[in-house]
Design a protein around this motif. Structure first.
Motif, PDB file in Angstrom:
ATOM      1  N   LYS A 248      -2.738  15.693  -4.733  1.00  0.00           N
ATOM      2  CA  LYS A 248      -1.435  15.767  -5.413  1.00  0.00           C
ATOM      3  C   LYS A 248      -1.377  16.941  -6.394  1.00  0.00           C
ATOM      4  O   LYS A 248      -0.381  17.688  -6.436  1.00  0.00           O
ATOM      5  CB  LYS A 248      -1.175  14.453  -6.151  1.00  0.00           C
ATOM      6  N   ARG A 266      -2.641  -0.411   6.538  1.00  0.00           N
ATOM      7  CA  ARG A 266      -1.718  -0.824   5.464  1.00  0.00           C
ATOM      8  C   ARG A 266      -2.421  -0.792   4.105  1.00  0.00           C
ATOM      9  O   ARG A 266      -1.853  -0.313   3.112  1.00  0.00           O
ATOM     10  CB  ARG A 266      -1.198  -2.247   5.746  1.00  0.00           C
ATOM     11  N   ASN A 269      -2.970   2.769   2.878  1.00  0.00           N
ATOM     12  CA  ASN A 269      -1.700   3.386   2.465  1.00  0.00           C
ATOM     13  C   ASN A 269      -1.216   2.823   1.131  1.00  0.00           C
ATOM     14  O   ASN A 269      -0.708   3.564   0.287  1.00  0.00           O
ATOM     15  CB  ASN A 269      -0.643   3.160   3.548  1.00  0.00           C
ATOM     16  N   ARG A 270      -1.363   1.513   0.951  1.00  0.00           N
ATOM     17  CA  ARG A 270      -0.936   0.905  -0.327  1.00  0.00           C
ATOM     18  C   ARG A 270      -1.676   1.557  -1.498  1.00  0.00           C
ATOM     19  O   ARG A 270      -1.093   1.818  -2.553  1.00  0.00           O
ATOM     20  CB  ARG A 270      -1.208  -0.601  -0.318  1.00  0.00           C
ATOM     21  N   TYR A 273      -0.319   5.074  -2.096  1.00  0.00           N
ATOM     22  CA  TYR A 273       1.030   5.118  -2.678  1.00  0.00           C
ATOM     23  C   TYR A 273       1.000   5.181  -4.202  1.00  0.00           C
ATOM     24  O   TYR A 273       1.971   5.606  -4.825  1.00  0.00           O
ATOM     25  CB  TYR A 273       1.833   3.894  -2.251  1.00  0.00           C
ATOM     26  N   GLU A 274      -0.112   4.755  -4.799  1.00  0.00           N
ATOM     27  CA  GLU A 274      -0.208   4.789  -6.266  1.00  0.00           C
ATOM     28  C   GLU A 274      -0.289   6.220  -6.781  1.00  0.00           C
ATOM     29  O   GLU A 274      -0.053   6.479  -7.960  1.00  0.00           O
ATOM     30  CB  GLU A 274      -1.441   4.007  -6.724  1.00  0.00           C
ATOM     31  N   PRO A 277       3.279  10.594  -2.717  1.00  0.00           N
ATOM     32  CA  PRO A 277       4.515  10.176  -2.043  1.00  0.00           C
ATOM     33  C   PRO A 277       4.241   9.966  -0.554  1.00  0.00           C
ATOM     34  O   PRO A 277       3.295  10.517   0.015  1.00  0.00           O
ATOM     35  CB  PRO A 277       5.464  11.350  -2.272  1.00  0.00           C
ATOM     36  N   LYS A 278       5.096   9.196   0.079  1.00  0.00           N
ATOM     37  CA  LYS A 278       4.880   8.868   1.492  1.00  0.00           C
ATOM     38  C   LYS A 278       4.888  10.103   2.389  1.00  0.00           C
ATOM     39  O   LYS A 278       4.212  10.146   3.416  1.00  0.00           O
ATOM     40  CB  LYS A 278       5.939   7.875   1.967  1.00  0.00           C
ATOM     41  N   THR A 313       7.231  -0.977   6.136  1.00  0.00           N
ATOM     42  CA  THR A 313       7.279   0.255   5.346  1.00  0.00           C
ATOM     43  C   THR A 313       5.901   0.869   5.109  1.00  0.00           C
ATOM     44  O   THR A 313       5.804   2.045   4.758  1.00  0.00           O
ATOM     45  CB  THR A 313       7.954  -0.012   3.989  1.00  0.00           C
ATOM     46  N   GLU A 314       4.834   0.094   5.261  1.00  0.00           N
ATOM     47  CA  GLU A 314       3.493   0.621   5.007  1.00  0.00           C
ATOM     48  C   GLU A 314       2.905   1.366   6.209  1.00  0.00           C
ATOM     49  O   GLU A 314       1.808   1.889   6.134  1.00  0.00           O
ATOM     50  CB  GLU A 314       2.562  -0.526   4.592  1.00  0.00           C
ATOM     51  N   HIS A 317       4.554   6.250   8.999  1.00  0.00           N
ATOM     52  CA  HIS A 317       3.981   7.584   8.846  1.00  0.00           C
ATOM     53  C   HIS A 317       3.717   8.209  10.212  1.00  0.00           C
ATOM     54  O   HIS A 317       3.479   7.489  11.191  1.00  0.00           O
ATOM     55  CB  HIS A 317       2.667   7.497   8.071  1.00  0.00           C
TER      56      HIS A 317
END
Length: 402
Positions: A248, A266, A269-270, A273-274, A277-278, A313-314, A317
């Motif tokens: 990032k 999943r 990815n969770r 996400y912290e 961005p997706k 949503t997870e 991609h």
């Protein structure tokens, strides 16, 4: 006459008894001018059935069709509640990088190649593998890159100029502590050399050691800041926080690599996400190539894509595939019975079949190696995604010669 018979017919005249006896023996008797006095006389009449002939029905004559009935076909259109995010790889000068062009993957709103529902906004992309040190390769591959095996920058340039690589997938295998244990600074220097040799986007892979990969990724991310490199990859056993923060901070993107398990994808990815961005995350659920699990790879990738389109949503991609794994199947490169064909062709076919299978599952980003396999898969993608080419396929039945 038996006693029992007499007792049974008590009260019947002798004449009557004689008649009964005759009837019992011959089943038939004709009497004339006879008066019969009996208490009870029973006649049994056999039914008389006459077979009525049915009228003969002539079978209709078979008429051979002379033309195909024309009927307009309307494919069923379905709207999906979810869609795949778009991920851009690379950055031009105006975007903070030095690339001559970028590529964008993802963005699908329908299953792979359901063009009648929603054509994909971005066709799948093929990257070509380049290694930062000389490694053992199958003869069918080695014959094409023998002159650049120890020069990753020259290898990358050849892949772009000669074979049309859209992205270079640089593997920093020399950083492996069990091989050369190359320092992060030296690995970053190799990345810079490749960036200068080509103007296409770059993906950078590690050696699989979670600690060493993290150290190298942090250094490469810093040196190549703004280039929007696709790091290959972050895994559940890495320090996800440090990896994601480096990506990032220096404006890059990453492949989230897991085993063939949607729950693992999943979970990873969770956690990402912290920090990210997706639209900075590509997922890879592992490629088992033809001969050792291609059907499992296909199933997991297809289920992942369908779940995403149905609203998970997870998992929304783009999907990456290490299709080069096809060369891990020994049948792709060893000498075998002649019925298997020459290994110089068998290997590229092996890689091509693996790629085309996963293309239909929804893969957006392919990592490949053999020039012939790359060319074939690119041609197929073109025919499936370019409107004019695709329409030729859709209309195949009406174009049949009658």
């Amino acid at each position: 006459m038996s006693r029992k018979y007499k007792e049974k017919n008590e009260g019947v005249s002798d004449f009557g008894i004689d008649i009964i006896k005759i009837l019992s023996e011959f089943q038939e008797v004709e009497l004339e001018n006879v008066e019969i006095k009996v208490k009870e006389l029973e006649f049994l009449l056999q039914p008389f059935i006459t077979r009525i002939p049915l009228p003969k029905v002539e079978a209709p004559l078979k008429v051979k069709p002379k033309e195909i009935l024309m009927e307009e076909f309307h494919p069923p259109i379905m709207k999906y509640p979810g869609e795949i995010v778009e991920v851009k790889i690379g950055a031009t000068k105006s975007e903070g990088g030095t690339r001559g062009r970028t590529v964008t993957i993802g963005g699908e709103k329908a299953p792979a190649f359901y063009l009648f529902e929603y054509p994909p906004p971005n066709p799948p992309v093929i990257s070509i593998d380049v290694f930062d040190m000389k490694i053992p390769l199958a003869k069918a591959v080695k014959m094409h890159v023998e002159d650049v095996l120890e020069d990753p920058a020259a290898w990358a340039k050849k892949a772009v100029d000669k074979w049309g690589a859209e992205v270079i997938n640089l593997h920093l295998v020399s950083i492996d502590p069990l091989l050369k244990d190359t320092k992060p600074s030296e690995a970053a220097k190799t990345v810079e050399e490749v960036l200068q040799a080509v103007d296409v986007p770059l993906a950078v892979g590690g050696c699989g050691d979670p600690e060493k990969d993290l150290k190298v990724f942090e250094k490469v991310a810093e040196v190549a800041e703004g280039e929007n490199i696709l790091f290959n990859s972050v895994t559940l056993n890495m320090d996800i926080k440090r990896t994601a923060e480096a990506i990032k901070k220096h404006n890059h993107c990453v492949i989230a690599f897991t085993a063939m398990n949607m729950d693992d994808a999943r979970e990873l990815n969770r956690k990402l996400y912290e920090f990210l961005p997706k639209n900075k995350i590509v997922i890879d659920t592992t490629t088992a190539a033809l001969g050792y699990g291609l059907e499992y790879a296909f199933t997991v990738m297809e289920r992942t894509r369908l779940a995403a389109l149905m609203g998970d949503t997870e998992l929304q991609h783009p999907i990456s595939s290490g299709t080069t794994n096809a060369w891990a199947a020994r049948e792709a490169w060893i000498s075998m019975d002649p019925k298997w064909g020459p290994k110089e062709l068998r290997g590229p076919i092996w890689e091509t079949v693996s790629a085309l299978t996963l293309l239909l599952a929804g893969v957006d980003y392919f990592m490949m190696m053999h020039p012939a396999a790359v060319k074939t898969v690119k041609e197929v993608i073109k025919k499936l995604t370019v409107k004019e080419e695709a329409e030729k396929i859709y209309n195949w039945i009406v174009n049949l010669k009658r």
